[in-house]
Design a protein around this motif. Sequence first.
Motif, PDB file in Angstrom:
ATOM      1  N   VAL A 148     -54.670  46.788  24.811  1.00 27.37           N
ATOM      2  CA  VAL A 148     -54.574  47.305  25.950  1.00 27.37           C
ATOM      3  C   VAL A 148     -55.090  45.964  26.817  1.00 27.37           C
ATOM      4  O   VAL A 148     -55.896  45.516  26.812  1.00 27.37           O
ATOM      5  CB  VAL A 148     -55.511  48.567  26.011  1.00 27.37           C
ATOM      6  CG1 VAL A 148     -55.483  48.801  27.763  1.00 27.37           C
ATOM      7  CG2 VAL A 148     -55.039  49.416  25.200  1.00 27.37           C
ATOM      8  N   PRO A 149     -54.119  45.702  27.784  1.00 27.50           N
ATOM      9  CA  PRO A 149     -54.505  44.825  28.861  1.00 27.50           C
ATOM     10  C   PRO A 149     -55.916  44.844  29.416  1.00 27.50           C
ATOM     11  O   PRO A 149     -56.298  45.985  29.849  1.00 27.50           O
ATOM     12  CB  PRO A 149     -53.581  44.734  29.782  1.00 27.50           C
ATOM     13  CG  PRO A 149     -52.438  45.377  29.301  1.00 27.50           C
ATOM     14  CD  PRO A 149     -53.131  46.211  28.146  1.00 27.50           C
TER      15      PRO A 149
ATOM     16  N   ILE B  42     -51.466  52.229  36.089  1.00 24.99           N
ATOM     17  CA  ILE B  42     -50.537  52.931  35.253  1.00 24.99           C
ATOM     18  C   ILE B  42     -49.465  53.990  35.928  1.00 24.99           C
ATOM     19  O   ILE B  42     -48.436  54.152  35.439  1.00 24.99           O
ATOM     20  CB  ILE B  42     -51.342  53.520  34.167  1.00 24.99           C
ATOM     21  CG1 ILE B  42     -52.168  52.573  33.416  1.00 24.99           C
ATOM     22  CG2 ILE B  42     -50.615  54.399  33.081  1.00 24.99           C
ATOM     23  CD1 ILE B  42     -51.035  51.874  32.260  1.00 24.99           C
ATOM     24  N   VAL B 139     -41.989  54.054  29.156  1.00 23.15           N
ATOM     25  CA  VAL B 139     -42.281  52.827  28.085  1.00 23.15           C
ATOM     26  C   VAL B 139     -43.395  52.117  28.535  1.00 23.15           C
ATOM     27  O   VAL B 139     -44.092  51.669  27.860  1.00 23.15           O
ATOM     28  CB  VAL B 139     -40.752  52.460  27.687  1.00 23.15           C
ATOM     29  CG1 VAL B 139     -40.816  51.232  26.920  1.00 23.15           C
ATOM     30  CG2 VAL B 139     -39.792  53.317  27.293  1.00 23.15           C
ATOM     31  N   VAL B 143     -46.634  51.050  26.542  1.00 22.46           N
ATOM     32  CA  VAL B 143     -46.960  49.961  25.896  1.00 22.46           C
ATOM     33  C   VAL B 143     -48.307  49.312  26.443  1.00 22.46           C
ATOM     34  O   VAL B 143     -49.077  48.730  25.675  1.00 22.46           O
ATOM     35  CB  VAL B 143     -45.624  48.600  26.397  1.00 22.46           C
ATOM     36  CG1 VAL B 143     -46.124  47.423  25.990  1.00 22.46           C
ATOM     37  CG2 VAL B 143     -44.547  49.112  25.300  1.00 22.46           C
ATOM     38  N   LEU B 144     -48.356  49.471  27.971  1.00 20.84           N
ATOM     39  CA  LEU B 144     -49.519  48.901  28.241  1.00 20.84           C
ATOM     40  C   LEU B 144     -50.842  49.774  27.696  1.00 20.84           C
ATOM     41  O   LEU B 144     -51.994  49.151  27.633  1.00 20.84           O
ATOM     42  CB  LEU B 144     -49.621  49.022  29.918  1.00 20.84           C
ATOM     43  CG  LEU B 144     -48.922  48.209  30.511  1.00 20.84           C
ATOM     44  CD1 LEU B 144     -48.675  48.412  32.000  1.00 20.84           C
ATOM     45  CD2 LEU B 144     -49.142  46.764  30.223  1.00 20.84           C
ATOM     46  N   LEU B 145     -50.804  51.015  27.395  1.00 21.92           N
ATOM     47  CA  LEU B 145     -51.886  51.761  26.737  1.00 21.92           C
ATOM     48  C   LEU B 145     -52.092  51.529  25.222  1.00 21.92           C
ATOM     49  O   LEU B 145     -52.699  52.137  24.800  1.00 21.92           O
ATOM     50  CB  LEU B 145     -51.647  53.255  26.984  1.00 21.92           C
ATOM     51  CG  LEU B 145     -51.757  53.483  28.728  1.00 21.92           C
ATOM     52  CD1 LEU B 145     -51.390  55.154  28.967  1.00 21.92           C
ATOM     53  CD2 LEU B 145     -53.254  53.277  29.117  1.00 21.92           C
ATOM     54  N   GLY B 146     -50.853  50.717  24.738  1.00 20.53           N
ATOM     55  CA  GLY B 146     -51.225  50.358  23.487  1.00 20.53           C
ATOM     56  C   GLY B 146     -50.759  51.024  22.214  1.00 20.53           C
ATOM     57  O   GLY B 146     -51.035  50.754  20.982  1.00 20.53           O
ATOM     58  N   GLY B 147     -49.703  51.674  22.657  1.00 20.58           N
ATOM     59  CA  GLY B 147     -49.123  52.800  21.932  1.00 20.58           C
ATOM     60  C   GLY B 147     -47.682  52.563  21.672  1.00 20.58           C
ATOM     61  O   GLY B 147     -47.012  51.535  22.346  1.00 20.58           O
ATOM     62  N   VAL B 148     -47.056  53.094  20.637  1.00 17.65           N
ATOM     63  CA  VAL B 148     -45.407  53.247  20.519  1.00 17.65           C
ATOM     64  C   VAL B 148     -44.973  54.213  21.579  1.00 17.65           C
ATOM     65  O   VAL B 148     -45.560  55.242  21.694  1.00 17.65           O
ATOM     66  CB  VAL B 148     -45.196  53.806  19.064  1.00 17.65           C
ATOM     67  CG1 VAL B 148     -43.573  53.910  18.933  1.00 17.65           C
ATOM     68  CG2 VAL B 148     -45.775  52.823  18.184  1.00 17.65           C
ATOM     69  N   PRO B 149     -44.131  53.642  22.502  1.00 17.80           N
ATOM     70  CA  PRO B 149     -43.513  54.888  23.256  1.00 17.80           C
ATOM     71  C   PRO B 149     -43.205  56.072  23.046  1.00 17.80           C
ATOM     72  O   PRO B 149     -42.597  56.000  21.853  1.00 17.80           O
ATOM     73  CB  PRO B 149     -42.234  53.970  23.947  1.00 17.80           C
ATOM     74  CG  PRO B 149     -42.616  52.511  23.668  1.00 17.80           C
ATOM     75  CD  PRO B 149     -43.673  52.556  22.399  1.00 17.80           C
ATOM     76  N   LEU B 152     -39.513  57.156  21.979  1.00 19.22           N
ATOM     77  CA  LEU B 152     -39.139  56.815  20.567  1.00 19.22           C
ATOM     78  C   LEU B 152     -39.620  57.930  19.327  1.00 19.22           C
ATOM     79  O   LEU B 152     -38.993  57.695  18.259  1.00 19.22           O
ATOM     80  CB  LEU B 152     -39.562  55.317  19.989  1.00 19.22           C
ATOM     81  CG  LEU B 152     -39.289  54.120  20.992  1.00 19.22           C
ATOM     82  CD1 LEU B 152     -39.644  52.911  20.732  1.00 19.22           C
ATOM     83  CD2 LEU B 152     -37.514  54.180  20.928  1.00 19.22           C
ATOM     84  N   ARG B 153     -40.612  58.759  19.682  1.00 17.40           N
ATOM     85  CA  ARG B 153     -40.951  59.462  18.605  1.00 17.40           C
ATOM     86  C   ARG B 153     -40.652  60.930  19.129  1.00 17.40           C
ATOM     87  O   ARG B 153     -40.518  61.740  18.176  1.00 17.40           O
ATOM     88  CB  ARG B 153     -42.462  59.301  18.633  1.00 17.40           C
ATOM     89  CG  ARG B 153     -43.030  57.975  17.944  1.00 17.40           C
ATOM     90  CD  ARG B 153     -44.287  57.949  17.552  1.00 17.40           C
ATOM     91  NE  ARG B 153     -44.748  56.991  16.851  1.00 17.40           N
ATOM     92  CZ  ARG B 153     -44.300  56.562  15.566  1.00 17.40           C
ATOM     93  NH1 ARG B 153     -43.563  57.260  14.846  1.00 17.40           N
ATOM     94  NH2 ARG B 153     -44.834  55.221  15.113  1.00 17.40           N
ATOM     95  N   SER B 154     -40.592  61.499  20.205  1.00 19.41           N
ATOM     96  CA  SER B 154     -40.735  62.682  20.488  1.00 19.41           C
ATOM     97  C   SER B 154     -39.503  63.424  20.552  1.00 19.41           C
ATOM     98  O   SER B 154     -38.204  62.757  20.451  1.00 19.41           O
ATOM     99  CB  SER B 154     -41.511  62.980  21.907  1.00 19.41           C
ATOM    100  OG  SER B 154     -40.491  62.780  22.923  1.00 19.41           O
ATOM    101  N   ALA B 158     -35.076  61.205  25.882  1.00 23.87           N
ATOM    102  CA  ALA B 158     -33.947  60.170  26.335  1.00 23.87           C
ATOM    103  C   ALA B 158     -32.431  60.503  26.036  1.00 23.87           C
ATOM    104  O   ALA B 158     -31.729  60.299  26.831  1.00 23.87           O
ATOM    105  CB  ALA B 158     -34.292  58.713  25.504  1.00 23.87           C
TER     106      ALA B 158
ATOM    107  N   PHE C  37     -32.762  58.789  17.037  1.00 25.04           N
ATOM    108  CA  PHE C  37     -32.383  57.931  18.420  1.00 25.04           C
ATOM    109  C   PHE C  37     -33.560  56.725  18.762  1.00 25.04           C
ATOM    110  O   PHE C  37     -32.740  55.649  19.102  1.00 25.04           O
ATOM    111  CB  PHE C  37     -32.734  58.989  19.489  1.00 25.04           C
ATOM    112  CG  PHE C  37     -32.835  58.443  20.911  1.00 25.04           C
ATOM    113  CD1 PHE C  37     -31.463  58.350  21.379  1.00 25.04           C
ATOM    114  CD2 PHE C  37     -33.667  57.759  21.797  1.00 25.04           C
ATOM    115  CE1 PHE C  37     -31.502  57.782  22.721  1.00 25.04           C
ATOM    116  CE2 PHE C  37     -33.637  57.253  22.936  1.00 25.04           C
ATOM    117  CZ  PHE C  37     -32.341  57.251  23.314  1.00 25.04           C
ATOM    118  N   LEU C 144     -42.725  47.215  20.960  1.00 26.70           N
ATOM    119  CA  LEU C 144     -42.426  48.658  21.162  1.00 26.70           C
ATOM    120  C   LEU C 144     -42.904  49.553  20.070  1.00 26.70           C
ATOM    121  O   LEU C 144     -43.128  50.553  19.976  1.00 26.70           O
ATOM    122  CB  LEU C 144     -40.713  48.975  21.318  1.00 26.70           C
ATOM    123  CG  LEU C 144     -40.313  48.315  22.649  1.00 26.70           C
ATOM    124  CD1 LEU C 144     -38.912  48.684  22.558  1.00 26.70           C
ATOM    125  CD2 LEU C 144     -40.871  49.070  23.634  1.00 26.70           C
TER     126      LEU C 144
END
Lengths: 208, 208, 208
Positions: A148-149, B42, B139, B143-149, B152-154, B158, C37, C144
């Motif tokens: 995290v930045p 954020i 997204v 990414v800024l919070l350090g996780g996989v978007p 892409l998972r839920s 999208a 996806f 990502l």
Amino acid sequence: MRRLRPAHLLRTVDLAGTALFALQGGLTAAAAGLDVFGVLVIAFVTAVGGGIIRDLLLGDTPPAVFCDLAYPITAFAGGAVVVLLYTTVRDVPRDVLIPLDAAALALFAVVGAAKAIDHRMSPLLAALLGTVSGVGGGVIRDVLLGGVPLVLRSDVYAVAALAGAGVTAVGLRYGAPRVLVLALGAVVTVVLRLVAVWQGWNLPRVAG
Amino acid sequence: MRRLRPAHLLRTVDLAGTALFALQGGLTAAAAGLDVFGVLVIAFVTAVGGGIIRDLLLGDTPPAVFCDLAYPITAFAGGAVVVLLYTTVRDVPRDVLIPLDAAALALFAVVGAAKAIDHRMSPLLAALLGTVSGVGGGVIRDVLLGGVPLVLRSDVYAVAALAGAGVTAVGLRYGAPRVLVLALGAVVTVVLRLVAVWQGWNLPRVAG
Amino acid sequence: MRRLRPAHLLRTVDLAGTALFALQGGLTAAAAGLDVFGVLVIAFVTAVGGGIIRDLLLGDTPPAVFCDLAYPITAFAGGAVVVLLYTTVRDVPRDVLIPLDAAALALFAVVGAAKAIDHRMSPLLAALLGTVSGVGGGVIRDVLLGGVPLVLRSDVYAVAALAGAGVTAVGLRYGAPRVLVLALGAVVTVVLRLVAVWQGWNLPRVAG
């Protein structure tokens, strides 16, 4: 790209900021266990990332860093110093690094805000863009290193950049003398940042 | 930036979507333990990130969000509400948040697709760009919070944006009435998203 | 976008590189547990991310990938192959994948460098931009997926791209025949990469 006046002085200081951000980025990357190439890359993006984002958002492409060889050379030189003299650079005391870093942050923030005003942005947006110029390189560095930045977690850092960029943006918008406004904005950022570190200021968390 | 017609209605709805995405981004950041400034940042990037990526890819710089003060002000206001009223906002029930979020997603997706068609992109690429407009802010947030978007998972999120953006892009390309096409695209996204949540739809994983 | 000559050959090879990077990105995403996806998205950004960054930095917008439908279709087709034939694709031996990947890396690096020279960048910056074209998609993929980009950690990969892009940039700048220079640059990248893998070359870490 319009040059700020006095252009030669500013360019020199700008390159000094670039070198310092490259050193810091390289140190962080080396401590994270990256190889020689990774250290050079992180040093480079830390040093020039903020300016590239700024120029992309302004539509001023190719970004300045791709138009003046001195910038990439300085950024890589900063990374190379880390590679060649790691143990020495690592031991530079925090009391030296933090003021130098605050100076680099201040310079990037006020130059970014001034460039946005030159592109006829409103002062609020110019202040935001100046802040992004100042902190953007570090954000890219931290995202690439998988974290995290720091700027989102640590003590008053981006806020100091925002204050200096805001002073610059408002001053230029209302016609105050350019050199004076830039100097004042830079002083605001540096002083706010150093007092925050010295006093251990932190913004409160939102969730208890 | 070309205005969609009826411009005033759309701008109002667009700002509502911006505010809602800012609230969500701010909530996520607060729950991740960020400080006041981090929550505001954020919230801001969640709300405006998709539109900035869209405009950068279209070459339409500076991005719209940097040309109309209402957008950044709305985005920061959403973040400020989280900061000031965290415990209240946190307790808004999911049954309220998800339809509002689906509406914001739908709006950003169809507006993005329409803007791409105005720039003479093909319908397929316009649908992609609309999807990016809808999900891009989230997204960047993740990414800024350090996780996989999350996207892409839920569950179907999208994909719902893509369907609505696709309807919009094809409709506009073949000359159907603008307001009708935008409304239809938005309805497709909202319905698909809500049915997916209600039915617990998820796309299958590829690797067993 | 200026076409390289002979354009048809290069476009074919370029699309082959796009397909291969899409396959790799899709495989990585599937192994990380993403749904259908997510696999398609990661395949897409891996395949076209480097070119998009290149074109954004050159100010050549919309990026080429948004102007020629063959690129997104190829990228999605690569992802679709992973989705439909996962167990088969997963078992393609490393001895086949690595040379194909090196070829794709080489092609993107030399095309990127050539495009930068066409935009009148200096050879040093053109070499950097070519490297970014080659490795950018993989960096976005890894960010990502929540990790440190492989290119920052692994054996001589970006360095191989840099060498080939550098040969291309210098050759074109000093007027050597275009086809010859591009071919030579590509050979340099492929050979350097394959020898590095074969010999287990790694650059040293900076911090012990």
